[in-house]
Design a protein around this motif. Structure first.
Motif, mmCIF file in Angstrom:
data_model
loop_
_atom_site.group_PDB
_atom_site.id
_atom_site.type_symbol
_atom_site.label_atom_id
_atom_site.label_comp_id
_atom_site.label_asym_id
_atom_site.label_seq_id
_atom_site.Cartn_x
_atom_site.Cartn_y
_atom_site.Cartn_z
ATOM 1 N N VAL A 147 5.311 3.481 -0.655
ATOM 2 C CA VAL A 147 5.970 3.044 0.326
ATOM 3 C C VAL A 147 7.221 2.298 -0.232
ATOM 4 C CG1 VAL A 147 6.091 1.224 2.121
ATOM 5 C CG2 VAL A 147 4.008 2.551 1.820
ATOM 6 N N PRO A 148 7.215 1.625 -1.103
ATOM 7 C CA PRO A 148 8.642 1.119 -1.420
ATOM 8 C C PRO A 148 9.552 2.352 -2.076
ATOM 9 C CG PRO A 148 6.980 0.157 -2.779
ATOM 10 C CD PRO A 148 6.232 0.686 -1.791
ATOM 11 N N LEU A 149 8.733 3.209 -2.849
ATOM 12 C CA LEU A 149 9.446 4.339 -3.397
ATOM 13 C C LEU A 149 10.225 5.177 -2.404
ATOM 14 C CD1 LEU A 149 10.058 6.062 -5.813
ATOM 15 C CD2 LEU A 149 7.797 7.298 -5.053
ATOM 16 N N ALA A 150 9.579 5.362 -1.259
ATOM 17 C CA ALA A 150 10.237 6.138 -0.320
ATOM 18 C C ALA A 150 11.282 5.265 0.486
ATOM 19 C CB ALA A 150 9.196 6.635 0.857
ATOM 20 N N MET A 151 11.223 4.020 0.464
ATOM 21 C CA MET A 151 12.435 3.182 1.045
ATOM 22 C C MET A 151 13.435 3.184 0.045
ATOM 23 S SD MET A 151 9.636 0.091 2.761
ATOM 24 C CE MET A 151 11.486 -0.712 3.508
ATOM 25 N N ALA A 152 13.269 3.104 -1.168
ATOM 26 C CA ALA A 152 14.353 3.043 -2.096
ATOM 27 C C ALA A 152 15.121 4.320 -2.070
ATOM 28 C CB ALA A 152 13.690 2.761 -3.455
ATOM 29 N N ASP A 184 8.523 8.147 -13.224
ATOM 30 C CA ASP A 184 8.269 8.822 -14.639
ATOM 31 C C ASP A 184 7.938 10.188 -14.470
ATOM 32 O OD1 ASP A 184 5.588 9.296 -13.740
ATOM 33 O OD2 ASP A 184 4.664 7.768 -15.161
ATOM 34 N N ALA A 185 7.886 10.927 -15.425
ATOM 35 C CA ALA A 185 7.834 12.405 -15.577
ATOM 36 C C ALA A 185 6.676 12.835 -14.566
ATOM 37 C CB ALA A 185 7.639 12.926 -17.031
ATOM 38 N N ARG A 186 5.635 12.131 -14.545
ATOM 39 C CA ARG A 186 4.608 12.710 -13.386
ATOM 40 C C ARG A 186 5.099 12.267 -11.820
ATOM 41 N NH1 ARG A 186 1.295 10.392 -17.877
ATOM 42 N NH2 ARG A 186 1.733 8.422 -16.625
ATOM 43 N N GLY A 187 6.232 11.556 -11.687
ATOM 44 C CA GLY A 187 6.616 11.246 -10.340
ATOM 45 C C GLY A 187 5.909 9.926 -10.027
ATOM 46 N N THR A 188 5.313 8.915 -11.009
ATOM 47 C CA THR A 188 4.631 7.893 -10.814
ATOM 48 C C THR A 188 5.592 6.855 -10.526
ATOM 49 O OG1 THR A 188 2.817 8.586 -11.938
ATOM 50 C CG2 THR A 188 3.002 6.160 -11.459
ATOM 51 N N PRO A 189 5.747 6.100 -9.481
ATOM 52 C CA PRO A 189 6.723 4.973 -9.144
ATOM 53 C C PRO A 189 6.276 3.663 -9.826
ATOM 54 C CG PRO A 189 5.162 5.033 -7.120
ATOM 55 C CD PRO A 189 4.731 6.115 -8.183
ATOM 56 N N VAL A 190 6.571 3.717 -11.300
ATOM 57 C CA VAL A 190 6.181 2.513 -12.124
ATOM 58 C C VAL A 190 6.784 1.395 -11.594
ATOM 59 C CG1 VAL A 190 6.548 1.881 -14.489
ATOM 60 C CG2 VAL A 190 6.028 4.307 -13.962
ATOM 61 N N ARG A 191 7.927 1.186 -11.223
ATOM 62 C CA ARG A 191 8.597 -0.249 -11.081
ATOM 63 C C ARG A 191 8.014 -0.656 -9.600
ATOM 64 N NH1 ARG A 191 14.875 0.965 -12.982
ATOM 65 N NH2 ARG A 191 14.512 1.169 -15.137
ATOM 66 N N ALA A 192 7.977 0.285 -8.874
ATOM 67 C CA ALA A 192 7.268 -0.192 -7.456
ATOM 68 C C ALA A 192 6.037 -0.761 -7.549
ATOM 69 C CB ALA A 192 7.473 0.976 -6.385
ATOM 70 N N LEU A 193 5.208 -0.050 -8.335
ATOM 71 C CA LEU A 193 3.972 -0.325 -8.564
ATOM 72 C C LEU A 193 3.634 -1.701 -9.099
ATOM 73 C CD1 LEU A 193 1.815 2.806 -9.703
ATOM 74 C CD2 LEU A 193 1.205 1.482 -7.826
ATOM 75 N N ILE A 194 4.540 -1.745 -10.244
ATOM 76 C CA ILE A 194 4.505 -3.296 -11.080
ATOM 77 C C ILE A 194 4.985 -4.329 -10.225
ATOM 78 C CG2 ILE A 194 5.242 -4.483 -13.002
ATOM 79 C CD1 ILE A 194 5.434 -1.935 -14.602
ATOM 80 N N VAL A 195 6.236 -4.064 -9.376
ATOM 81 C CA VAL A 195 6.563 -5.358 -8.518
ATOM 82 C C VAL A 195 5.706 -5.550 -7.226
ATOM 83 C CG1 VAL A 195 8.378 -5.652 -6.643
ATOM 84 C CG2 VAL A 195 9.032 -4.745 -9.056
ATOM 85 N N SER A 196 5.072 -4.626 -6.998
ATOM 86 C CA SER A 196 3.936 -4.862 -5.827
ATOM 87 C C SER A 196 2.837 -5.528 -6.524
ATOM 88 C CB SER A 196 3.368 -3.452 -5.218
ATOM 89 O OG SER A 196 4.457 -2.722 -4.598
ATOM 90 N N SER A 197 2.428 -5.264 -7.544
ATOM 91 C CA SER A 197 1.286 -6.105 -8.024
ATOM 92 C C SER A 197 1.567 -7.390 -8.638
ATOM 93 C CB SER A 197 0.596 -5.343 -9.273
ATOM 94 O OG SER A 197 -0.035 -4.030 -8.961
ATOM 95 N N ILE A 198 3.055 -7.818 -8.996
ATOM 96 C CA ILE A 198 3.370 -8.921 -9.266
ATOM 97 C C ILE A 198 3.159 -9.793 -7.950
ATOM 98 C CG2 ILE A 198 5.458 -10.479 -9.773
ATOM 99 C CD1 ILE A 198 6.080 -8.148 -11.679
ATOM 100 N N PHE A 199 3.786 -9.313 -6.780
ATOM 101 C CA PHE A 199 3.753 -10.130 -5.341
ATOM 102 C C PHE A 199 2.221 -10.375 -5.072
ATOM 103 C CE2 PHE A 199 7.935 -8.027 -3.993
ATOM 104 C CZ PHE A 199 8.862 -9.066 -4.593
ATOM 105 N N ALA A 200 1.265 -9.433 -5.400
ATOM 106 C CA ALA A 200 -0.075 -9.664 -4.865
ATOM 107 C C ALA A 200 -0.448 -10.908 -6.107
ATOM 108 C CB ALA A 200 -0.684 -8.379 -5.056
ATOM 109 N N SER A 201 -0.268 -10.467 -7.033
ATOM 110 C CA SER A 201 -0.810 -11.717 -8.076
ATOM 111 C C SER A 201 -0.206 -13.000 -7.742
ATOM 112 C CB SER A 201 -0.269 -11.088 -9.403
ATOM 113 O OG SER A 201 -0.726 -10.165 -9.983
ATOM 114 N N LEU A 202 0.962 -13.144 -7.241
ATOM 115 C CA LEU A 202 1.403 -14.348 -6.977
ATOM 116 C C LEU A 202 0.808 -15.026 -5.439
ATOM 117 C CD1 LEU A 202 5.496 -13.737 -7.282
ATOM 118 C CD2 LEU A 202 3.916 -15.448 -8.710
#
Length: 441
Positions: free
Chosen positions: A305-310, A323-341
């Motif tokens: 979702v954030p990948l498409a919005m970006a 990354d090379a596989r099309g994985t939204p690395v940064r969006a995944l990590i940012v989302s998990s940081i928010f969930a952790s908070l």
């Protein structure tokens, strides 16, 4: 608007029809079904009517989203569809709120997974910090798995879907055997007929269990042949999940004595009553697997979702990096940081308190997406009968969620607008030639 990096333009599309159905059903069948029979037991046959309304509303909205996917093949997910209908600000507002709902849903599901393990590992429920720590481990474990690519996440989703259906199949078989052998005592149909307040209340309770039918559309950029695959997966997954819920939850609520149906583990109580205590002890394990599968599916979406919005210029461009596989690395990590908070901020509460607060917020936030999709379908004159029904259902359930919760989700929606305007302004400054287009929204 600046273009995303070259390697983000050709994302892999590893999700076929089976993986998409597993994504839809896996995201829908998660935490709610194992507790719903206890909550619905007091409503008796009114709960059956409530299920019928909720499933009908979900199917209408699922059809609307499926048809919008065909009507707007270039739109990457529901927020982009809404932007096409009502402009970029509306698309961002709904996309932002949906992202919030996914992050809170992941928090909720991680907590529910740990809660379902407490019968096997009591320490998880005795000390809040231990339970929250275990939920954080689950969150980041699934994040790391999804960082390996959508194909790996899709394979796990298919496996967990098969496993989570095991207790459902067991209950269905036990229901049929009990009815055929006349060993079950079915709760009598009320002489006064259905009661509208009870039907409404039970329908509101079932809503959390049916969230997620939009999952295939939300992951459109990872779906092979999306114009054909997404509508089929959406409708098959929603109809199959609705049928399972109706049969299993209603069967437990109507065939168990009230005291047992309202236990903390109604599935285990049913299996113990109509089979044996031994197999019933495994329900907690299968419930945890069910939650784990839902957490995996929603983790995939919290990156998409954030990948498409970006990529649409609605969020900072660095979130569009893959990354090379099309994985939204940064969006995944940012989302998990928010969930952790979110988890850490509520760490002093018990697991049940965290689950309740996050589930209500996630449900209300998702309802704005459903409401906007129905309105977009009416705007484009797509799936008109279903769009009208879906709009009425979304408004009814948004009101039924409560003013305080729906108001909070609306505040969160508005809170994202400064980020949108900052992103658009930054993009305009970096691309002066496109200033008129960028500031039009």
């Amino acid at each position: 608007m600046t273009s995303p990096p070259q390697h983000t333009r050709h994302a892999a599309r590893p999700l076929g029809i089976a993986a998409c159905i597993a994504l839809v059903m896996g995201n829908m069948i998660g935490t709610g079904v194992f507790l719903l029979p206890a909550a619905l037991a007091p409503f008796g046959w009114n709960a059956v009517a409530g299920w019928a309304i909720t499933i009908s509303g979900a199917l209408a909205l699922a059809w609307v989203i499926a048809r919008l996917t065909v009507h707007l093949p270039q739109a990457k997910g529901p927020p982009a569809m809404i932007a096409a209908a009502f402009g970029p600000v509306a698309g961002f507002a709904i996309g932002w709120t949906y992202w919030v709902s996914i992050v809170t849903a992941n928090t909720t599901i991680a907590v529910a997974t740990v809660a379902n393990l407490t019968p096997l590992i009591p320490a998880l429920g005795q000390t809040p910090l231990i339970g929250v720590g275990a939920a954080l481990i689950l969150l980041w474990g699934l994040t790391l798995l999804n960082l390996r690519g959508a194909q790996v996440a899709g394979s796990l989703q298919l496996v967990t879907l098969i496993l989570k259906l095991v207790p459902m199949v067991v209950v269905v078989v036990l229901i049929l055997l009990a009815l055929c052998r006349s060993t079950a005592v079915v709760a009598p149909f009320p002489s006064e007929g259905f009661a509208l307040p009870a039907v409404t209340a039970s329908a509101a309770l079932t809503l959390w269990a049916l969230l997620g039918f939009e999952s295939a559309s939300a992951a459109a950029d990872k779906v092979a042949d999306p114009a054909r695959t997404i509508p089929r997966a959406t409708m098959i997954g929603t109809a199959a999940t609705g049928a399972i819920y109706l049969l299993v939850c209603s069967g437990i609520a109507l065939l168990l004595p009230m005291a047992k149906a309202q236990s903390a583990s109604p599935f285990a109580a049913f299996v113990s009553h109509y089979w044996a205590p031994g197999p019933a002890s495994l329900i907690a394990l299968f419930a945890s697997i069910s939650c784990l599968g839902a957490l995996n599916g929603w983790t995939l979406l919290q990156g998409e979702v954030p990948l498409a919005m970006a990529r649409n210029g609605e969020l900072p461009a660095w979130l569009a990096m893959t990354d090379a596989r099309g994985t939204p690395v940064r969006a995944l990590i940012v989302s998990s940081i928010f969930a952790s908070l979110l988890l850490i901020a509520n760490s002093l509460q018990g697991l049940v308190a965290i689950f309740t607060a996050m589930a209500l917020l996630s449900t209300s936030a998702t309802l704005w997406l459903y409401l906007a999709c129905a309105a977009a379908a009416l705007r484009f004159r797509v799936a008109l009968p279903a769009a009208g029904l879906g709009l009425i259902y979304a408004l009814w359930t948004l009101w039924g969620a409560g003013i305080s919760v729906s108001g909070l989700s609306l505040v969160l929606m508005l809170a994202g607008l400064p980020l949108y305007w900052w992103t658009r302004r930054s993009t305009s400054l970096s691309s002066p030639a496109q200033l008129p287009e960028d500031t039009a929204g």
